[in-house]
Design a protein around this motif. Structure first.
Motif, short mmCIF file in Angstrom:
data_model
loop_
_atom_site.label_atom_id
_atom_site.label_comp_id
_atom_site.label_asym_id
_atom_site.label_seq_id
_atom_site.Cartn_x
_atom_site.Cartn_y
_atom_site.Cartn_z
N LEU A 259 0.91 -1.23 0.12
CA LEU A 259 0.05 0.08 -0.12
C LEU A 259 0.70 1.48 -0.14
O LEU A 259 1.96 1.19 0.51
CB LEU A 259 -0.97 0.10 1.14
CG LEU A 259 -2.05 -1.06 1.18
CD1 LEU A 259 -2.65 -1.08 2.66
CD2 LEU A 259 -3.10 -1.03 0.19
N ASP B 43 -10.94 0.16 3.27
CA ASP B 43 -10.50 1.37 2.52
C ASP B 43 -10.71 2.74 3.17
O ASP B 43 -10.47 3.83 2.43
CB ASP B 43 -11.17 1.52 1.11
CG ASP B 43 -12.58 1.56 1.06
OD1 ASP B 43 -13.19 1.99 1.95
OD2 ASP B 43 -13.05 1.64 0.00
N TYR C 71 -8.70 -2.38 0.90
CA TYR C 71 -7.81 -1.98 -0.01
C TYR C 71 -7.33 -3.12 -0.83
O TYR C 71 -7.40 -4.25 -0.22
CB TYR C 71 -6.61 -1.35 0.56
CG TYR C 71 -6.61 -0.09 1.30
CD1 TYR C 71 -6.90 1.19 0.38
CD2 TYR C 71 -6.62 0.22 2.70
CE1 TYR C 71 -7.07 2.19 0.92
CE2 TYR C 71 -6.89 1.47 3.01
CZ TYR C 71 -7.02 2.60 2.30
OH TYR C 71 -7.27 3.98 2.77
N ALA C 72 -7.02 -2.92 -2.22
CA ALA C 72 -6.23 -3.67 -2.73
C ALA C 72 -4.74 -3.31 -3.00
O ALA C 72 -4.34 -2.16 -2.89
CB ALA C 72 -6.87 -4.02 -4.40
N SER C 73 -3.96 -4.37 -3.45
CA SER C 73 -2.40 -4.33 -3.44
C SER C 73 -2.32 -2.99 -4.37
O SER C 73 -2.73 -2.92 -5.63
CB SER C 73 -1.56 -5.34 -3.81
OG SER C 73 -0.29 -5.30 -4.05
N ASP D 189 -2.77 0.06 -3.76
CA ASP D 189 -3.99 1.30 -3.49
C ASP D 189 -3.19 2.40 -2.56
O ASP D 189 -2.31 2.12 -2.04
CB ASP D 189 -5.22 0.78 -2.77
CG ASP D 189 -6.09 0.05 -3.64
OD1 ASP D 189 -5.79 0.10 -4.85
OD2 ASP D 189 -7.12 -0.50 -3.34
#
Length: 148
Positions: free
Chosen positions: A40, A92, A120-122, A124
């Motif tokens: 992140l 998020d 969250y996604a990788s 972000d």
């Protein structure tokens, strides 16, 4: 003959201890870490006291490390990349804060999760950031007696 065996046993013990210390050192340094992780990003006004390798904690538990720090030449802010354990899913609306371990202690990165149902996604960007507070600046404001 007895002296040769004593030297052999002593040498073997020293070699085993050296391998043990090297193993612990690699694990603590993150070299033996699992490839199961994600990244992140965050942008701060100040990253004073934080370096690559600084712990990232959630509820006091280390869940990752700071993996990169750079200066953004467009915004003049410090950009930070953190690597977190893969099993950790953060909402998020999570906040990321530079916190102090104490009056004379070092700084670490603290995550404060929110309540969003989305994660969250990788790769972000964490938007809610709070940079480090300089103790020297606080003392100067206190000594000056005003809001300067």
């Amino acid at each position: 003959m007895r002296g040769a065996w004593a030297e052999f046993i002593t040498g073997t013990c020293v070699l085993v201890l050296a391998i043990g210390f090297a193993t612990v050192g690699f694990q603590r340094g993150g070299f033996g870490a699992s490839a199961e992780s994600y990244v992140l990003n965050a942008s701060f006004r100040s990253l004073e006291g934080v370096t690559v390798g600084t712990d990232v904690r959630l509820a006091g538990v280390t869940v990752g490390k700071v993996s990169a720090i750079s200066l953004n030449p467009d915004s003049f802010r410090a950009d930070m990349q953190i690597t977190l354990d893969a099993g950790l899913e953060l909402p998020d609306d999570t906040a990321i804060i530079i916190a102090s371990e104490g009056l004379l202690g070092g700084n670490f990165v603290e995550l404060q999760p929110g309540g969003s149902p989305f994660n969250y996604a990788s790769g972000d960007m964490i938007v809610d950031t709070q940079g480090s507070v300089s103790l020297l600046n606080l003392l100067m404001k206190f000594a000056a007696g005003g809001d300067k």
